[in-house]
Design a protein around this motif. Structure first.
Motif, short mmCIF file in Angstrom:
data_model
loop_
_atom_site.label_atom_id
_atom_site.label_comp_id
_atom_site.label_asym_id
_atom_site.label_seq_id
_atom_site.Cartn_x
_atom_site.Cartn_y
_atom_site.Cartn_z
N SER A 163 0.81 -1.22 0.00
CA SER A 163 0.00 0.00 0.00
C SER A 163 0.84 1.27 0.00
O SER A 163 0.30 2.37 -0.16
CB SER A 163 -0.92 0.01 1.22
N VAL A 164 2.15 1.13 0.19
CA VAL A 164 3.02 2.30 0.27
C VAL A 164 3.33 2.82 -1.13
O VAL A 164 3.82 2.09 -1.98
CB VAL A 164 4.32 1.96 1.02
N GLU A 165 3.06 4.11 -1.33
CA GLU A 165 3.41 4.74 -2.61
C GLU A 165 4.82 5.32 -2.57
O GLU A 165 5.54 5.25 -3.55
CB GLU A 165 2.41 5.84 -2.94
N ARG A 166 5.19 5.88 -1.41
CA ARG A 166 6.52 6.45 -1.27
C ARG A 166 7.10 6.09 0.10
O ARG A 166 6.37 5.99 1.08
CB ARG A 166 6.49 7.97 -1.43
N TRP A 167 8.40 5.91 0.10
CA TRP A 167 9.13 5.65 1.35
C TRP A 167 9.95 6.89 1.67
O TRP A 167 10.66 7.41 0.81
CB TRP A 167 10.03 4.44 1.21
N GLN A 201 23.99 8.85 -5.77
CA GLN A 201 22.65 8.47 -6.24
C GLN A 201 22.24 7.14 -5.61
O GLN A 201 23.06 6.39 -5.09
CB GLN A 201 22.65 8.36 -7.78
N TRP A 202 20.94 6.84 -5.69
CA TRP A 202 20.44 5.58 -5.14
C TRP A 202 21.11 4.40 -5.83
O TRP A 202 21.31 4.41 -7.04
CB TRP A 202 18.93 5.48 -5.29
N ASP A 203 21.48 3.38 -5.05
CA ASP A 203 22.19 2.21 -5.56
C ASP A 203 21.18 1.20 -6.09
O ASP A 203 20.35 0.66 -5.35
CB ASP A 203 23.00 1.58 -4.42
N ALA A 204 21.25 0.92 -7.39
CA ALA A 204 20.25 0.05 -8.03
C ALA A 204 20.26 -1.35 -7.44
O ALA A 204 19.20 -1.97 -7.27
CB ALA A 204 20.51 0.00 -9.54
N GLY A 205 21.43 -1.87 -7.13
CA GLY A 205 21.50 -3.23 -6.59
C GLY A 205 20.84 -3.35 -5.23
O GLY A 205 20.11 -4.33 -4.97
N MET A 206 21.03 -2.36 -4.36
CA MET A 206 20.42 -2.42 -3.04
C MET A 206 18.92 -2.17 -3.11
O MET A 206 18.15 -2.72 -2.31
CB MET A 206 21.09 -1.43 -2.10
N LEU A 207 18.48 -1.35 -4.06
CA LEU A 207 17.03 -1.17 -4.24
C LEU A 207 16.39 -2.48 -4.68
O LEU A 207 15.29 -2.84 -4.22
CB LEU A 207 16.75 -0.09 -5.29
N GLU A 208 17.08 -3.22 -5.54
CA GLU A 208 16.53 -4.48 -6.03
C GLU A 208 16.36 -5.49 -4.90
O GLU A 208 15.30 -6.12 -4.77
CB GLU A 208 17.42 -5.06 -7.12
N VAL A 209 17.37 -5.65 -4.06
CA VAL A 209 17.24 -6.62 -2.97
C VAL A 209 16.24 -6.15 -1.92
O VAL A 209 15.69 -6.95 -1.17
CB VAL A 209 18.60 -6.92 -2.30
N SER A 210 15.98 -4.84 -1.89
CA SER A 210 15.01 -4.29 -0.93
C SER A 210 13.58 -4.41 -1.44
O SER A 210 12.64 -4.28 -0.66
CB SER A 210 15.32 -2.82 -0.64
N GLY A 211 13.41 -4.59 -2.75
CA GLY A 211 12.07 -4.64 -3.31
C GLY A 211 11.43 -3.27 -3.43
O GLY A 211 10.20 -3.13 -3.37
N VAL A 212 12.25 -2.24 -3.63
CA VAL A 212 11.77 -0.86 -3.70
C VAL A 212 12.19 -0.24 -5.02
O VAL A 212 13.32 -0.43 -5.47
CB VAL A 212 12.34 -0.03 -2.52
N ALA A 213 11.27 0.50 -5.65
CA ALA A 213 11.58 1.18 -6.90
C ALA A 213 12.12 2.56 -6.62
O ALA A 213 11.73 3.22 -5.65
CB ALA A 213 10.32 1.28 -7.77
N VAL A 214 13.01 3.03 -7.49
CA VAL A 214 13.62 4.34 -7.28
C VAL A 214 12.56 5.43 -7.29
O VAL A 214 12.70 6.46 -6.61
CB VAL A 214 14.71 4.60 -8.35
N GLU A 215 11.45 5.21 -8.00
CA GLU A 215 10.37 6.20 -8.05
C GLU A 215 9.68 6.37 -6.70
O GLU A 215 8.95 7.35 -6.49
CB GLU A 215 9.33 5.81 -9.11
N GLN A 216 9.87 5.41 -5.81
CA GLN A 216 9.26 5.49 -4.48
C GLN A 216 10.11 6.30 -3.50
O GLN A 216 9.69 6.51 -2.36
CB GLN A 216 9.04 4.09 -3.92
N LEU A 217 11.27 6.75 -3.95
CA LEU A 217 12.19 7.49 -3.08
C LEU A 217 12.32 8.93 -3.56
O LEU A 217 12.04 9.25 -4.71
CB LEU A 217 13.56 6.82 -3.07
N SER A 218 12.77 9.78 -2.67
CA SER A 218 12.89 11.21 -2.98
C SER A 218 14.17 11.51 -3.73
O SER A 218 15.12 10.73 -3.74
CB SER A 218 12.88 12.02 -1.68
N GLU A 219 14.19 12.68 -4.35
CA GLU A 219 15.39 13.19 -4.99
C GLU A 219 16.45 13.43 -3.92
O GLU A 219 16.18 13.95 -2.85
CB GLU A 219 15.07 14.50 -5.70
N VAL A 220 17.69 13.04 -4.22
CA VAL A 220 18.81 13.25 -3.30
C VAL A 220 19.42 14.62 -3.59
O VAL A 220 19.76 14.94 -4.73
CB VAL A 220 19.89 12.16 -3.46
N ARG A 221 19.56 15.43 -2.53
CA ARG A 221 20.11 16.77 -2.71
C ARG A 221 21.25 17.01 -1.72
O ARG A 221 21.15 16.70 -0.54
CB ARG A 221 19.04 17.85 -2.46
#
Length: 490
Positions: A163-167, A201-221
């Motif tokens: 149900s989570v749209e963004r983390w 930037q967000w690490d694609a490999g760690m997002l994959e093992v977490s089951g989270v899409a980059v679109e669910q995370l905020s822009e890094v500033r």
């Protein structure tokens, strides 16, 4: 000692409204362009984590939103319109809030101390090359980081996870609720265990093992890229809102440990030893982390879950009627003092045993409450020494150790125990709310780069007592023996 604070009439513009969400309270204060707190312009709202014997450690994120709104409303008074140029916010690190499509939280805020995902940490360690993960992200696999927490949520609460749209981190959620927009500061992103420390930037490999899409995370500033957002407070019209940073970075900056030659020893509810470096170390001792904090700097160090928390546990559960704990900590060490591994909410540095628990050893019928208190606080100091030994391998011999945080002011004589355990001088930072101070300073780097900052006030140095060196060498050896037998062997 001089007064570090300044009356509003003498404060140099631009002003910064700094906010800090810690483990025991949300705080706010106004700071002038020289980095000085403005007298009679601060506010605090106490809170506490919800904890459980199963490892639960959470807080209601909407409660924190209300706390921050109360602080801003109290401090951003209409007569200050045009003087406050920026708002900066730090929070405790490694927080996580699941947000639904309506922009409201659908989970509690999970804190760094929530250890319920310990089994998922072990599973990830079996699947991944932890050394390679650490080289990319600067972090170990541990319950305080998000990959294991995401997996735990997927496995134990799949409908909620779906149900989570963004983390978001807690600070991001606060901004989203009060501004309608948000971003994640580089340091906050680094503390998740999901950021590539080389690219920022967000690490694609760690997002994959977490089951989270980059679109669910905020822009890094990075810290010098504030949000352009308007708020309902008239005094903040035109103010820039700086990306949320972690309390660890803020604590270093606020204590004056802003260079590679100075180590910060922070001692609040949790604790850490950290040094700000200008390069990206390739080799990291196994007990340390290395967080990217902006385009050119990283924060190298190790964290302890239980510092003030250990002292609070003692005060709540050990009968100390009439005991002068200050004198107790200042006294000569006693070899009959129990040895304590102070892991009341699990271990981070240096062994990263997420499911570790406190161990009270060498307790006899003659052990008193005073001896148990002293042994626990010695154990905390020895935990810092374990971090310091690995930090020296990378950072070399530092010129100064600055100590700050609530414990250093509530229990100043404990700093003598720390100096003896480290075998190095310790300089206490005597200003209050050094973390809040650091949060303001980082914003001032952008808002008032040409204004000279006021140096922090410090107290007399605690020098290690040479005659106690052998005692602490023996005590450290006993600590390691117990650690290998009970924690590392579990």
């Amino acid at each position: 000692m001089s007064d570090f604070r300044v009356p509003l009439a003498e404060a140099l513009d631009p002003l910064v409204l700094a906010l800090d969400v810690g483990s025991t309270a949300s705080r706010g204060g106004l700071y002038d362009a020289a980095g000085r707190p403005v007298l009679q312009h601060r506010h605090k709202v106490p809170h506490q984590f919800t904890t459980g014997t199963d490892g639960t450690s959470t807080i209601d994120p909407d409660q924190v939103v209300d706390e921050v709104e109360e602080i801003v409303t109290t401090l951003a008074r209409s007569e200050l319109k045009g003087r406050i140029a920026g708002v900066s916010l730090d929070t405790f690190a490694s927080s996580l809030v699941g947000v639904g499509a309506d922009g409201r939280a659908v989970t509690p805020c999970f804190t760094y101390a929530d250890s319920r995902c310990a089994a998922q940490v072990n599973a990830l360690r079996a699947e991944l090359d932890e050394q390679e993960v650490r080289w990319r992200t600067g972090t170990r696999l541990h319950s305080s980081y998000l990959p294991a927490r995401f997996r735990w949520l997927r496995e134990t609460a799949p409908s909620t996870f779906a149900s989570v749209e963004r983390w978001m981190s807690l600070g991001e959620y606060v901004y989203q609720r009060i501004l309608g927009t948000t971003a994640v500061g580089t340091s906050t992103a680094a503390w998740t265990g999901l950021l590539d420390r080389r690219t920022g930037q967000w690490d694609a490999g760690m997002l994959e093992v977490s089951g989270v899409a980059v679109e669910q995370l905020s822009e890094v500033r990075d810290p010098d890229r504030p949000l352009e957002a308007e708020s309902r407070w008239k005094a903040l019209r035109g103010a820039r809102w700086f990306p949320v940073i972690t309390d660890g970075l803020a604590s270093n900056l606020g204590a004056g440990a802003d260079n590679p030659a100075t180590v910060a020893a922070a001692a609040a509810t949790s604790g850490a030893m950290r040094v700000l470096v200008s390069d990206l170390p390739d080799e990291l001792p196994p007990g340390l982390w290395c967080y990217r904090v902006d385009a050119t700097r990283s924060l190298l160090g190790g964290a302890l879950n239980d510092v003030g928390r250990a002292a609070s546990w003692l005060e709540a559960n050990v009968r100390l009627d009439g005991v002068d704990v200050g004198a107790l900590l200042a006294a000569e060490p006693d070899p009959s003092t129990p040895t304590v591994l102070p892991y009341f909410s699990g271990e981070r540095s240096t062994g990263w045993a997420a499911d570790a628990r406190a161990l009270l050893a060498d307790v006899s019928a003659g052990t008193t409450a005073s001896m148990l208190y002293r042994g626990t606080m010695e154990g905390v100091a020895l935990s810092y020494a374990r971090v310091a030994a690995q930090l020296q391998q990378v950072a070399g011999q530092t010129q100064q150790i600055l100590a700050s945080g609530r414990v250093t002011q509530d229990l100043p004589t404990w700093l003598q125990v720390l100096a003896d355990a480290l075998g190095a001088p310790v300089v206490p930072v005597t200003i209050k709310r050094s973390t809040l101070h650091g949060t303001a300073l980082l914003a001032l780097d952008t808002l008032a780069p040409g204004v000279e900052r006021r140096p922090v006030d410090v107290g007399p140095t605690y020098e290690p007592v040479p005659s106690r060196a052998q005692y602490y060498t023996d005590r450290a050896a006993r600590y390691e023996q117990l650690y290998r037998s009970v924690v590392a062997g579990s």
